[in-house]
Motif scaffolding. Structure first.
Motif, PDB file in Angstrom:
ATOM      1  N   ALA A  28       0.866  -1.186   0.000  1.00  0.00           N
ATOM      2  CA  ALA A  28       0.000   0.000   0.000  1.00  0.00           C
ATOM      3  C   ALA A  28       0.904   1.239   0.000  1.00  0.00           C
ATOM      4  N   HIS A  29       1.256   1.690  -1.187  1.00  0.00           N
ATOM      5  CA  HIS A  29       2.221   2.780  -1.315  1.00  0.00           C
ATOM      6  C   HIS A  29       1.725   4.086  -0.709  1.00  0.00           C
ATOM      7  N   ASN A  30       0.416   4.347  -0.817  1.00  0.00           N
ATOM      8  CA  ASN A  30      -0.138   5.568  -0.206  1.00  0.00           C
ATOM      9  C   ASN A  30       0.003   5.531   1.307  1.00  0.00           C
ATOM     10  N   MET A  31      -0.280   4.376   1.910  1.00  0.00           N
ATOM     11  CA  MET A  31      -0.143   4.241   3.362  1.00  0.00           C
ATOM     12  C   MET A  31       1.315   4.421   3.771  1.00  0.00           C
ATOM     13  N   ALA A  32       2.226   3.837   3.017  1.00  0.00           N
ATOM     14  CA  ALA A  32       3.649   3.967   3.331  1.00  0.00           C
ATOM     15  C   ALA A  32       4.071   5.428   3.249  1.00  0.00           C
ATOM     16  N   GLN A  33       3.599   6.139   2.234  1.00  0.00           N
ATOM     17  CA  GLN A  33       3.936   7.562   2.078  1.00  0.00           C
ATOM     18  C   GLN A  33       3.368   8.390   3.234  1.00  0.00           C
ATOM     19  N   ARG A  34       2.116   8.139   3.588  1.00  0.00           N
ATOM     20  CA  ARG A  34       1.524   8.866   4.727  1.00  0.00           C
ATOM     21  C   ARG A  34       2.288   8.574   6.016  1.00  0.00           C
ATOM     22  N   GLY A  35       2.739   7.328   6.157  1.00  0.00           N
ATOM     23  CA  GLY A  35       3.535   6.965   7.330  1.00  0.00           C
ATOM     24  C   GLY A  35       4.856   7.721   7.383  1.00  0.00           C
ATOM     25  N   ARG A  36       5.532   7.810   6.226  1.00  0.00           N
ATOM     26  CA  ARG A  36       6.793   8.573   6.175  1.00  0.00           C
ATOM     27  C   ARG A  36       6.552  10.033   6.554  1.00  0.00           C
ATOM     28  N   GLU A  37       5.458  10.589   6.028  1.00  0.00           N
ATOM     29  CA  GLU A  37       5.134  11.991   6.323  1.00  0.00           C
ATOM     30  C   GLU A  37       4.808  12.188   7.801  1.00  0.00           C
ATOM     31  N   GLN A  38       4.045  11.260   8.390  1.00  0.00           N
ATOM     32  CA  GLN A  38       3.698  11.375   9.809  1.00  0.00           C
ATOM     33  C   GLN A  38       4.947  11.217  10.672  1.00  0.00           C
ATOM     34  N   HIS A  39       5.820  10.295  10.298  1.00  0.00           N
ATOM     35  CA  HIS A  39       7.075  10.112  11.038  1.00  0.00           C
ATOM     36  C   HIS A  39       7.909  11.395  10.985  1.00  0.00           C
ATOM     37  N   ALA A  40       8.043  11.978   9.799  1.00  0.00           N
ATOM     38  CA  ALA A  40       8.832  13.213   9.649  1.00  0.00           C
ATOM     39  C   ALA A  40       8.214  14.352  10.461  1.00  0.00           C
TER      40      ALA A  40
END
Length: 98
Positions: A28-40
């Motif tokens: 789930a690339h969108n979920m992974a991207q949102r996760g990276r953004e939330q982590h940052a």
């Protein structure tokens, strides 16, 4: 907007890491991207909270030193003591937020 918080930042960082890992695992690339953004965003909030805490510690340390010196010069031992306490509090706060 509320003041930055180390606790909130740590939570967002951890949740973001989890989302990114799960997203990558299941494709789930969108979920992974949102996760990276939330982590940052969480890491940025942690750093902002540390910066704010360090600045507050600096202010306490300087004000405490001034009060301690003024108390010593004027013979006001309670002002000198309160100044020493505030200075030490500021030093601890700076150390905690390095």
């Amino acid at each position: 907007m509320s003041a930055p918080s180390k606790t909130t930042g740590q939570k967002d960082s951890a949740v973001g890491n989890l989302k990114e890992t799960v997203g990558k695992t299941v494709g789930a690339h969108n979920m992974a991207q949102r996760g990276r953004e939330q982590h940052a965003a969480g890491e940025a909030e942690i750093n902002a909270a540390k910066t704010q805490g360090y600045a507050e510690g600096t202010a306490d340390r300087m004000t405490g030193k001034k009060d301690s010196v003024v108390g010593a010069v004027t013979g006001d031992s309670s002002q000198q003591y309160a100044g020493n306490v505030r200075q030490e509090k500021g030093e601890r706060q700076q150390e905690w937020n390095k």
